[in-house]
Design a protein around this motif. Structure first.
Motif, short mmCIF file in Angstrom:
data_model
loop_
_atom_site.label_atom_id
_atom_site.label_comp_id
_atom_site.label_asym_id
_atom_site.label_seq_id
_atom_site.Cartn_x
_atom_site.Cartn_y
_atom_site.Cartn_z
N ALA A 380 0.82 -1.21 0.00
CA ALA A 380 0.00 0.00 0.00
C ALA A 380 0.86 1.26 0.00
O ALA A 380 0.61 2.19 -0.78
CB ALA A 380 -0.94 -0.01 1.19
N LEU A 381 1.86 1.31 0.86
CA LEU A 381 2.70 2.51 0.91
C LEU A 381 3.47 2.69 -0.39
O LEU A 381 3.58 3.80 -0.91
CB LEU A 381 3.66 2.42 2.09
N GLY A 382 3.99 1.60 -0.95
CA GLY A 382 4.71 1.69 -2.21
C GLY A 382 3.82 2.16 -3.34
O GLY A 382 4.23 2.97 -4.18
N ALA A 383 2.58 1.65 -3.40
CA ALA A 383 1.66 2.08 -4.45
C ALA A 383 1.31 3.56 -4.29
O ALA A 383 1.24 4.30 -5.27
CB ALA A 383 0.39 1.23 -4.41
N TYR A 384 1.11 3.99 -3.05
CA TYR A 384 0.84 5.42 -2.79
C TYR A 384 2.00 6.28 -3.27
O TYR A 384 1.82 7.28 -3.98
CB TYR A 384 0.60 5.64 -1.30
N ARG A 385 3.21 5.90 -2.90
CA ARG A 385 4.36 6.71 -3.26
C ARG A 385 4.53 6.79 -4.77
O ARG A 385 4.77 7.87 -5.33
CB ARG A 385 5.62 6.14 -2.61
N ARG A 386 4.41 5.66 -5.43
CA ARG A 386 4.53 5.70 -6.89
C ARG A 386 3.40 6.52 -7.50
O ARG A 386 3.60 7.26 -8.47
CB ARG A 386 4.53 4.27 -7.44
N GLY A 387 2.20 6.40 -6.92
CA GLY A 387 1.08 7.20 -7.42
C GLY A 387 1.32 8.69 -7.28
O GLY A 387 1.01 9.48 -8.17
N VAL A 388 1.91 9.09 -6.15
CA VAL A 388 2.21 10.51 -5.95
C VAL A 388 3.26 10.99 -6.95
O VAL A 388 3.15 12.08 -7.52
CB VAL A 388 2.68 10.75 -4.50
N ILE A 389 4.27 10.15 -7.18
CA ILE A 389 5.31 10.52 -8.14
C ILE A 389 4.72 10.64 -9.55
O ILE A 389 4.98 11.62 -10.27
CB ILE A 389 6.45 9.49 -8.10
N GLY A 394 2.31 14.10 -13.98
CA GLY A 394 1.15 14.18 -14.88
C GLY A 394 0.89 12.92 -15.66
O GLY A 394 0.31 12.96 -16.75
N LEU A 395 1.30 11.76 -15.12
CA LEU A 395 1.12 10.50 -15.84
C LEU A 395 -0.27 9.92 -15.59
O LEU A 395 -0.84 10.08 -14.50
CB LEU A 395 2.19 9.50 -15.40
N PRO A 396 -0.82 9.22 -16.57
CA PRO A 396 -2.22 8.78 -16.47
C PRO A 396 -2.47 7.66 -15.46
O PRO A 396 -3.61 7.44 -15.06
CB PRO A 396 -2.54 8.31 -17.89
N GLY A 397 -1.43 6.95 -15.04
CA GLY A 397 -1.64 5.84 -14.11
C GLY A 397 -1.69 6.22 -12.65
O GLY A 397 -1.86 5.35 -11.78
N ALA A 398 -1.57 7.52 -12.34
CA ALA A 398 -1.48 7.94 -10.95
C ALA A 398 -2.71 7.56 -10.14
O ALA A 398 -2.61 7.01 -9.04
CB ALA A 398 -1.23 9.44 -10.87
N ALA A 399 -3.90 7.84 -10.69
CA ALA A 399 -5.13 7.58 -9.94
C ALA A 399 -5.29 6.08 -9.66
O ALA A 399 -5.71 5.69 -8.56
CB ALA A 399 -6.34 8.11 -10.71
N ALA A 426 -9.27 15.63 -5.79
CA ALA A 426 -8.86 16.77 -6.61
C ALA A 426 -8.89 16.40 -8.09
O ALA A 426 -9.23 17.21 -8.95
CB ALA A 426 -7.47 17.23 -6.22
N GLY A 427 -8.54 15.15 -8.38
CA GLY A 427 -8.57 14.71 -9.78
C GLY A 427 -9.98 14.74 -10.34
O GLY A 427 -10.19 15.05 -11.50
N ARG A 428 -10.95 14.44 -9.47
CA ARG A 428 -12.34 14.46 -9.94
C ARG A 428 -12.87 15.88 -10.11
O ARG A 428 -13.72 16.14 -10.91
CB ARG A 428 -13.23 13.68 -8.97
N THR A 429 -12.32 16.82 -9.28
CA THR A 429 -12.82 18.19 -9.34
C THR A 429 -11.92 19.10 -10.16
O THR A 429 -12.26 20.25 -10.41
CB THR A 429 -12.91 18.78 -7.92
#
Length: 435
Positions: A380-389, A394-399, A426-429
């Protein structure tokens, strides 16, 4: 011979069969998201009584090299749960004495020295001892346990798997199954890692073995977002060995996840008063920050800052994490870059990626984040960190990655889980909050 392929069906028959088409990988996480640093697993964790007995035997046989080696091994094992560095010093003295008494063909002292080096995070040194022990006695299990631990921490995953498989073939005991669970978890095979630990718990003989297996089952349940069963396993571990500090740590984080915040804060406070380890201090500080206790959090972070200034020897990844999130990210990058040059482990890669992000170097961070996830997906933490990066780039896989983090374990961090939800909202709004 124990093999690694028909795991699930074999468990149903009361026997864990681990098949090796490509080593342990034929069966099948998460590095820093769960343990850390994947702490080395002792071959046979003894109770305090066993350590006392080893001291007594060594005292009665002052010229017996084996007795001193066994005392060293017992002291290292006991230090695993108590986190008493004085026991590592005692082990060092006992093992040195054993080697003076018998400098050649001293398998027990080689194994003990390897265990001690692993405990001190001197993984290259530990690997050397493990190789010497297994070359000396290829049909004795203990050297493969040392080797499996060292190779895993060094990022030599196929070698770690091979050593673990050999250990299982030679001695299908609690020690082998706990290592099998680490290997499986590293390769993203969490369900099978749980089965391996359940088998380890069934086979446990000593209080230390029962405590270790139970608290690792708690960790795996925690990492899957299941704090209730995790809590029960942590209680089971503490019933077997009351000074298992990692089980006490697990109870604190489980209480926080279950909404019992005051209890969690009390448990953390008691734990860091007894054992101010970086991981305990850092998670306590972050819960304090998340619940508005800014002054108390600052005190814990100040303690971590002092530990950074006093630190010597191999890098503690938890201290690097503190620097990245609450101290000097550039210094975290420097230290982790040096560590990466020593060992290209997914554990180090994830921390380096995050430090680079915190230092504003997301383009450099991304390859390390992807490397960390490569063996078997991120926790979970690794997925979060990669998602934030990826979000910062501005990469499409973040969400998708942020949703994965929350799906895996919505409790992985009070502050960072909330931040993941903010980014998704924020991505939705259309507005992006700053990390």
């Amino acid at each position: 011979m124990i093999r690694l392929q028909e795991l699930a069906g074999a468990i149903g028959r009361g026997l864990l069969v681990l098949v090796c088409a490509a080593g342990l990988l034929a069966v099948g996480s998460s590095g820093p998201a769960g343990r850390p640093a994947g702490a080395p697993v002792p071959l046979a964790p003894p109770s305090a009584d066993r350590l006392a007995a080893a001291r007594q035997v060594a005292g009665q046989r002052p010229t017996d090299a084996t007795a001193w080696a066994e005392l060293g091994i017992a002291a290292v094992d006991r230090a695993r749960s108590t986190l008493d560095s004085g026991l590592l010093d005692e082990a060092d003295r006992a093992l040195a004495r054993s080697l003076v008494l018998r400098p050649e063909r001293n398998h027990e002292a080689l194994v003990g020295s390897g265990m001690l080096a692993n405990a001190r995070h001197e993984f290259d040194t530990a690997r050397g001892f493990g190789q010497r022990a297994t070359a000396m006695a290829p049909d004795r299990a203990a050297g493969y346990a040392v080797l499996a631990d060292a190779e895993l921490q060094l990022g030599h995953l196929p070698a770690a798997t091979a050593a673990t498989q050999r250990l299982l073939d030679l001695a299908p005991t609690t020690a082998a199954y706990t290592r099998a669970s680490y290997d499986l978890e590293t390769h993203g095979r969490t369900a099978e890692a749980v089965l391996a630990l359940e088998r380890a718990l069934e086979l446990a003989v000593t209080p230390g073995e029962r405590a270790f297996s139970a608290h690792r089952l708690g960790d795996l349940n925690w990492e899957q977002g299941r704090p209730e069963p995790a809590e029960q396993y942590y209680r089971q571990a503490l019933a077997a060995q009351p000074d298992d500090h990692f089980a006490a740590f697990g109870l604190a984080r489980s209480a926080a996840a279950l909404g019992r915040t005051d209890e969690a804060l009390g448990r953390y406070a008691d734990l860091v008063a007894r054992m101010p380890q970086p991981q305990f201090l850092l998670e306590y500080a972050e819960l304090l920050l998340a619940t508005g206790h800014q002054g108390e959090a600052a005190a814990q972070l100040a303690t971590l800052g002092a530990e950074v200034r006093l630190a010597t020897g191999p890098l503690d990844l938890q201290l690097a994490r503190y620097l990245a999130d609450h101290g000097d990210p550039a210094e975290a990058v420097r230290l982790l870059t040096e560590e990466w040059q020593r060992r290209q482990s997914p554990l180090v890669a994830e921390e380096l990626a995050w430090a680079l992000h915190r230092a504003g170097r997301d383009q450099e961070a991304l390859p390390h984040a992807r490397f960390a996830a490569a063996p078997g997906g991120a926790g979970a933490l690794g997925a979060y960190r990669r998602g934030v990066i990826e979000h910062a780039l501005g990469l499409p896989g973040a969400a998708e990655l942020l949703n994965e983090a929350l799906s895996r374990n919505p409790y992985f961090s009070p502050r960072q889980a909330a931040h993941a939800r903010e980014l998704l909202g924020a991505g939705r709004t259309g507005a992006a909050p700053s990390p």
